[in-house]
Design a protein around this motif. Structure first.
Motif, short mmCIF file in Angstrom:
data_model
loop_
_atom_site.label_atom_id
_atom_site.label_comp_id
_atom_site.label_asym_id
_atom_site.label_seq_id
_atom_site.Cartn_x
_atom_site.Cartn_y
_atom_site.Cartn_z
N GLU A 133 0.80 -1.22 0.00
CA GLU A 133 0.00 0.00 0.00
C GLU A 133 0.84 1.28 0.00
OE1 GLU A 133 -3.14 -0.16 -0.59
OE2 GLU A 133 -3.22 -2.34 -0.45
N LEU A 134 2.11 1.17 0.40
CA LEU A 134 2.94 2.38 0.40
C LEU A 134 3.73 2.53 -0.89
CD1 LEU A 134 4.37 2.68 4.02
CD2 LEU A 134 2.48 3.89 2.95
N ASP A 135 3.55 1.59 -1.81
CA ASP A 135 4.31 1.61 -3.05
C ASP A 135 3.74 2.67 -4.01
OD1 ASP A 135 6.05 0.36 -5.07
OD2 ASP A 135 4.14 -0.15 -5.99
N GLY A 136 4.60 3.48 -4.57
CA GLY A 136 4.14 4.46 -5.55
C GLY A 136 3.63 5.74 -4.91
N ASP A 137 2.72 6.44 -5.61
CA ASP A 137 2.24 7.73 -5.12
C ASP A 137 1.05 7.56 -4.19
OD1 ASP A 137 4.13 8.91 -6.64
OD2 ASP A 137 2.81 9.21 -8.37
N VAL A 138 1.24 7.91 -2.94
CA VAL A 138 0.18 7.77 -1.95
C VAL A 138 -0.36 9.14 -1.61
CG1 VAL A 138 -0.44 6.76 0.26
CG2 VAL A 138 1.48 5.83 -1.02
N GLU A 139 -1.58 9.45 -2.05
CA GLU A 139 -2.16 10.76 -1.75
C GLU A 139 -2.93 10.72 -0.44
OE1 GLU A 139 -1.52 13.28 -3.69
OE2 GLU A 139 -0.57 12.16 -5.30
N VAL A 140 -3.71 9.65 -0.25
CA VAL A 140 -4.50 9.51 0.97
C VAL A 140 -4.25 8.13 1.53
CG1 VAL A 140 -6.82 9.40 1.93
CG2 VAL A 140 -6.31 11.07 0.16
N LEU A 141 -3.92 8.04 2.81
CA LEU A 141 -3.69 6.75 3.44
C LEU A 141 -4.60 6.63 4.65
CD1 LEU A 141 -1.98 4.16 3.53
CD2 LEU A 141 -0.33 5.39 4.92
N ILE A 142 -5.36 5.55 4.69
CA ILE A 142 -6.28 5.34 5.81
C ILE A 142 -5.81 4.10 6.54
CG2 ILE A 142 -8.66 4.90 6.45
CD1 ILE A 142 -9.04 6.29 3.46
N VAL A 143 -5.45 4.26 7.80
CA VAL A 143 -4.80 3.19 8.55
C VAL A 143 -5.60 2.89 9.80
CG1 VAL A 143 -2.62 2.46 9.54
CG2 VAL A 143 -2.64 4.28 7.86
N ALA A 144 -5.77 1.61 10.12
CA ALA A 144 -6.43 1.25 11.38
C ALA A 144 -5.55 0.31 12.19
CB ALA A 144 -7.78 0.60 11.12
N ASN A 145 -5.31 0.65 13.42
CA ASN A 145 -4.54 -0.17 14.36
C ASN A 145 -3.36 -0.89 13.71
OD1 ASN A 145 -6.12 0.37 16.66
ND2 ASN A 145 -7.70 -0.97 15.83
N PRO A 146 -2.43 -0.14 13.11
CA PRO A 146 -1.38 -0.79 12.32
C PRO A 146 -0.42 -1.63 13.15
CG PRO A 146 -0.89 1.53 12.59
CD PRO A 146 -2.26 1.31 13.17
N CYS A 147 -0.33 -1.38 14.44
CA CYS A 147 0.69 -2.06 15.24
C CYS A 147 0.10 -3.06 16.20
CB CYS A 147 1.53 -1.03 16.00
SG CYS A 147 2.31 0.14 14.89
N PHE A 148 -1.19 -3.36 16.03
CA PHE A 148 -1.87 -4.25 16.96
C PHE A 148 -1.18 -5.60 17.02
CE2 PHE A 148 -5.17 -7.29 18.13
CZ PHE A 148 -5.72 -6.66 19.22
N GLY A 149 -0.73 -5.97 18.21
CA GLY A 149 -0.15 -7.30 18.40
C GLY A 149 1.23 -7.50 17.81
N LEU A 150 1.91 -6.40 17.45
CA LEU A 150 3.26 -6.57 16.88
C LEU A 150 4.33 -6.30 17.95
CD1 LEU A 150 2.88 -4.89 13.40
CD2 LEU A 150 2.45 -7.24 14.10
N ASP A 151 5.52 -6.79 17.69
CA ASP A 151 6.58 -6.60 18.69
C ASP A 151 7.24 -5.23 18.54
OD1 ASP A 151 8.84 -6.77 16.81
OD2 ASP A 151 8.12 -8.82 16.55
N VAL A 152 8.03 -4.88 19.54
CA VAL A 152 8.60 -3.54 19.63
C VAL A 152 9.32 -3.10 18.36
CG1 VAL A 152 10.29 -2.13 20.84
CG2 VAL A 152 8.82 -3.66 22.11
N LYS A 153 10.14 -4.01 17.84
CA LYS A 153 10.94 -3.65 16.67
C LYS A 153 10.04 -3.37 15.48
CE LYS A 153 15.30 -5.81 16.35
NZ LYS A 153 15.88 -7.12 16.08
N ALA A 154 9.04 -4.26 15.28
CA ALA A 154 8.12 -4.09 14.16
C ALA A 154 7.30 -2.82 14.34
CB ALA A 154 7.20 -5.30 14.04
N VAL A 155 6.89 -2.53 15.57
CA VAL A 155 6.11 -1.33 15.83
C VAL A 155 6.90 -0.08 15.46
CG1 VAL A 155 5.16 0.11 17.67
CG2 VAL A 155 4.62 -2.32 17.61
N ALA A 156 8.15 -0.03 15.91
CA ALA A 156 8.97 1.14 15.61
C ALA A 156 9.13 1.31 14.11
CB ALA A 156 10.34 0.99 16.27
N GLU A 157 9.37 0.21 13.42
CA GLU A 157 9.59 0.27 11.98
C GLU A 157 8.33 0.74 11.26
OE1 GLU A 157 10.53 -3.56 10.38
OE2 GLU A 157 9.68 -2.95 8.45
N ILE A 158 7.18 0.18 11.67
CA ILE A 158 5.94 0.50 10.97
C ILE A 158 5.54 1.95 11.23
CG2 ILE A 158 3.47 0.00 11.03
CD1 ILE A 158 4.43 -3.01 11.06
N ARG A 159 5.71 2.41 12.47
CA ARG A 159 5.39 3.81 12.76
C ARG A 159 6.29 4.76 11.97
NH1 ARG A 159 4.21 3.42 19.22
NH2 ARG A 159 2.27 2.30 18.96
#
Lengths: 503, 372
Positions: free
Chosen positions: A417-443
């Protein structure tokens, strides 16, 4: 004191060639709150599953109370007074709390004398620090209430040790605080011994007496919480000092809104309030956070924006053009969606990682024209690039995406979803249940998209996440927007009051 | 432009040791879908052998006879191929909607109505050259079949009605309409004992493939299987259909026209079943009568499931089932077995194959290997 201690000595569990737990020993003193901290795949769940008899440890011993016990099956743990509250709900949603509680007993009579049971339940509930409605089907209750029902069930079964798996992931800050305070009190009063599995350092610091940190199936450290700092624990978890919160938002939001929502209405599920949003604007270079207790219209909003639920009225516009969540519009207007639970909402679990990475683009050429024939070579090439760029760990690009871990599924959807031109991004609970490293990276990736000029709507049940990431925060309650505040300097308690509907 | 560029430290390339190390997975995945059905067939044969031994017969005699009766001679092979021809198309009527996760079991309705439409069209265009008549018959059969099963898709997509029940009930309605028309308005007054439509005329029949007794319907069926395999696995339409079948919510989130895909896939499946009916009329019976409702639509369900909804796998499975039916006569005569024996065998194969579906993903050797 009813609470009993738990001691594990040299517990090892292997799955084939893979060692999930390697010589783990820990001691939980009776009447304490003990946190089990670690990243995803660190072996926390494997450990408690061995303790509760769902797995059989290959070697090692458990001492429950003051006797060594062989826990070969869940019934053994049950008999010893060990219980678990799972991250996912395990009560029957179509039955009421009363029915669920009585049914959970090991000695349910063949004919249930409901009158007597109700009386006993009433007495039991009056001793409890929080209440839930006994006669409404659990499926109708909000997530927080269901979580409480799960905890009540364990108390009703008169456990002496309770294991809580990520207990606060579905609760409001106040509710989470309530629940954890309650658990603390129960422990301090000597009623219960509590083991909490968590990723959240804050909870460990505030509510646990002792902590054990696992990393890659081994003991990475532990001790009294009072004697450790957050940095110490993070270091134990991920093996290197980890700086939290180094995200910088750069560039101010633009003046003109890119995503505008006016008078949007929809139906809700199970008698819950649907959407009723008078006005909502998201501008380029802006993260608009939506706070709220789960079940107050956030899911409906995501579904309407993603075309999974028809709106019953109102209008959505993107860059001044009408938007109905059709594929052409999504492509032309650069609208991307990252729903919660990506495996359930955004992937075809049985299809390969490559196929899932191409869900957005399989019917387009590189310059955006429609194509009828699949270009399988290009799809594989794009997929491999994304796997490499986003560090997606998969045994093979052709493996079904359902076989990947939660963090890697989230990375895959993010890559797509982040590939290419992103004009509007709608995100819900992107880090739910992920570990610290993954959370930091995704944020970091989310903030990077915002800094590049994306207009972003971030729906999250985690207030800390919203406070960390948002330029502006609004609160949703019963499908309406009830409060708005700038992200910087936002008052968490004020937000919490509006979330709870006490404005 | 808002192209997202990532801070360098965030683009964490996976180490080669961690990703994509399992290089033979694609091959093992294919082996899995070949070995498991073969294993299931063996189990079915073993179970049926026990059944035969209980009847006091030798399984070896039986399987030798089935081989002779199905594939052993030019005659029996042609018999098998004749029976397989309509099954190829009716199985597609199940396999195409199945890509979207739909279970359509009412292909029989499209078969009889498609055949009837073809038989009804032929007299109207009798003056045209045979090739034109045949093409028009085919178009009529396809259109009616497509409309019939397309209607099932429409009700599923727009009103959420269960396609399995709807298609089954609509098959009964179709057969009732068929009987009404064949015994009433479209009846050939000359057909006394067995009400039929008027004959389409010898000259308009499809004839045989050179040097055989097999009609071209077999080739049409195989061609259709290959074409639909390509449609499903090589085109964006097929990809969108598979995504929808794999996870409806994900498909909606990608903005795929889910309702349209459902209706089109059902209509294409219905067109195949309608064509099967047309071919039965144009190559075998020469007219539409009760012989058309011979259960090809229902047998197609069996084959589609045996083939795990893969159009290419439908070809061998149709031959297998065609062969078993073709051998039925000789087995009954030579071994003195009751009529229903072949149905017992079919049932055992079906149950065994269905049960084997639970093996997929369970055998570790076939699964992707994580690096240790």
């Amino acid at each position: 004191m009813r609470a009993i201690g738990v001691e594990a000595a040299g517990v090892t569990k292997r799955f084939g060639a893979f060692t999930a737990l390697d010589d783990v020993s820990l001691k939980v003193r009776p009447g304490t709150v003990h946190a089990l901290l670690g990243e995803n795949g660190a072996g926390k769940s494997t450990f408690v599953k061995c303790l509760l008899g769902y797995y059989r440890a290959d070697s090692g011993d458990f001492v429950i109370g003051d006797r060594q016990e062989a826990i070969a099956q869940p019934q053994d743990a049950d008999r010893l007074g060990l219980g678990m509250v799972y991250q996912h709900f395990t009560l029957v949603p179509s039955m009421s709390a009363a029915e669920n509680l009585v049914m959970a007993r090991a000695d349910v009579p063949r004919v249930i004398a409901w009158k007597a049971e109700r009386k006993r339940l009433g007495e039991f509930m009056s001793r409890m620090p929080f209440k839930i409605p006994l006669d409404i089907a659990l499926g109708m209750l909000a997530a927080g209430e269901r979580q409480k029902a799960e905890i009540l069930k364990q108390l009703y079964l008169q456990r002496r040790v309770i294991v809580l798996d990520e207990p606060t992931s579905t609760l409001t800050p106040q509710e989470a605080e309530d629940v954890l305070n309650l658990m603390r009190e129960l422990a301090t009063s000597g009623e219960l011994t509590i083991i909490i599995i968590t990723h959240k350092l804050k909870e460990v610091m505030a509510f646990a007496d002792e902590v054990t940190v696992l990393r890659r199936g081994r003991m990475a450290g532990g001790g009294k919480v009072g004697e450790l700092t957050a940095i110490d624990m993070t270091t134990m978890m991920i093996g290197a000092a980890h700086e939290p919160g180094t995200l910088t938002r750069s560039g101010d939001p633009e003046a003109a809104a890119r995503l505008t929502i006016r008078d949007l209405r929809s139906l809700g599920d199970h008698g819950r309030a649907g959407l009723d949003i008078a006005a909502l604007d998201v501008r380029p270079h802006e993260i608009l956070g939506i706070a709220g207790v789960s079940g107050n219209g956030q899911r409906e909003l995501m579904e309407v924006l993603g075309g999974q639920r028809p709106p019953t009225g109102g209008e959505i516009r993107v860059a001044d053009r009408s938007y109905h969540a059709r594929r052409n519009e999504m492509h032309a207007l650069g609208v991307r969606l990252l729903p919660e639970e990506p495996l359930r909402n955004a992937c075809a679990p049985g299809m390969s990682v490559i196929a899932n990475l191409n869900l957005r683009t399989f019917d387009r050429t590189d310059n955006g024209a429609r194509r009828f024939w699949l270009d399988r070579r290009r799809m594989a090439e794009r997929g491999r690039t994304m796997i490499e760029m986003f560090g997606i760990r998969t045994p093979s690009p052709d493996a079904p995406i359902g076989a990947l871990s939660g963090g890697n599924v989230q990375r895959s959807v993010l890559a797509r979803e982040l590939d290419g031109d992103v004009e509007v991004l709608i995100v819900a609970n992107p880090c739910f249940g992920l570990d610290v490293k993954a959370v930091a990276e995704i944020r970091a990736r989310i903030v990077a998209a915002r800094n590049a000029g994306t207009a972003m709507l971030l729906i999250s049940a985690d207030l800390d996440e919203l406070l960390e990431l948002s330029d502006r925060i609004v609160v949703m309650c019963e499908g309406k927007i009830v409060y708005e505040t700038p992200g910087t300097g936002a008052d968490a308690h004020e937000i919490g009051r509006h979330m709870a509907g006490h404005a | 432009m808002t192209s997202v560029s990532l801070p360098r430290e965030l683009a964490v390339p996976a180490r080669a040791a961690e990703s994509g190390r399992d290089r033979t997975y694609w091959l093992r995945k294919r082996l899995e879908s070949a070995i498991i059905p073969l294993f299931a067939l063996l189990i079915a044969a073993a179970a049926f052998s026990v059944f035969l031994i209980c009847l006091g017969k030798w399984p070896s005699d039986f399987f030798a006879l089935v081989w002779r009766g199905a594939f052993g001679s030019a005659f029996s092979l042609q018999n098998t191929l004749l029976r397989a021809a309509p099954l190829l198309l009716t199985a597609l009527c199940v396999a195409l909607p199945a890509q979207l996760g739909l279970v359509v079991i009412g292909g029989e309705g499209a078969v009889v109505l498609g055949g009837l439409a073809a038989a009804a069209v032929a007299p109207l265009v009798a003056g045209l050259p045979p090739a034109a008549v045949q093409i028009l018959m085919g178009l009529a059969g396809c259109a009616v079949g497509a409309a019939w099963i397309g209607l099932v898709g429409l009700m599923r997509a727009r009103r959420g009605l269960n396609e399995t029940i709807v298609s089954l009930l609509m098959a009964y309605i179709a057969i009732a309409i068929f009987n009404h028309l064949v015994e009433g308005p479209l009846r050939d007054p000359a057909s006394l004992n067995k009400p039929s439509t008027r004959d389409i005329g010898e000259i308009n029949m499809l004839g045989h493939l050179p040097g055989t007794d097999v009609h071209p319907g077999l080739l049409i069926g195989i061609l259709a299987c290959v074409l639909f395999y390509i449609l499903i696995y090589r085109t964006s339409f097929g990809f969108a259909a598979r995504v929808t079948g794999g996870n409806l919510r994900a498909a909606q989130l990608q903005g795929l026209p889910v309702a349209g895909l459902i209706i089109i896939a059902c209509a294409l499946g219905g067109a195949c079943a309608g064509l099967a009916g047309t071919i039965e009329v144009a190559a075998v019976h020469g007219k539409a009568n009760a012989s058309l409702a011979a259960g090809y639509g229902y047998a197609g369900i069996l084959i589609a499931f045996l083939a795990r909804q893969n159009p290419l796998a439908i070809i061998p499975m149709s031959l297998l089932l065609g062969g078993i039916t073709a051998a039925g006569g000789i087995v009954q005569r030579r071994m003195g077995l009751p009529d229903a024996t072949m149905l017992v065998l079919q049932g055992m194969i079906f149950i065994s194959i269905l049960a084997s579906q639970t093996l997929y993903g369970r055998i570790t050797w076939f699964q992707p290997r994580k690096s240790a």
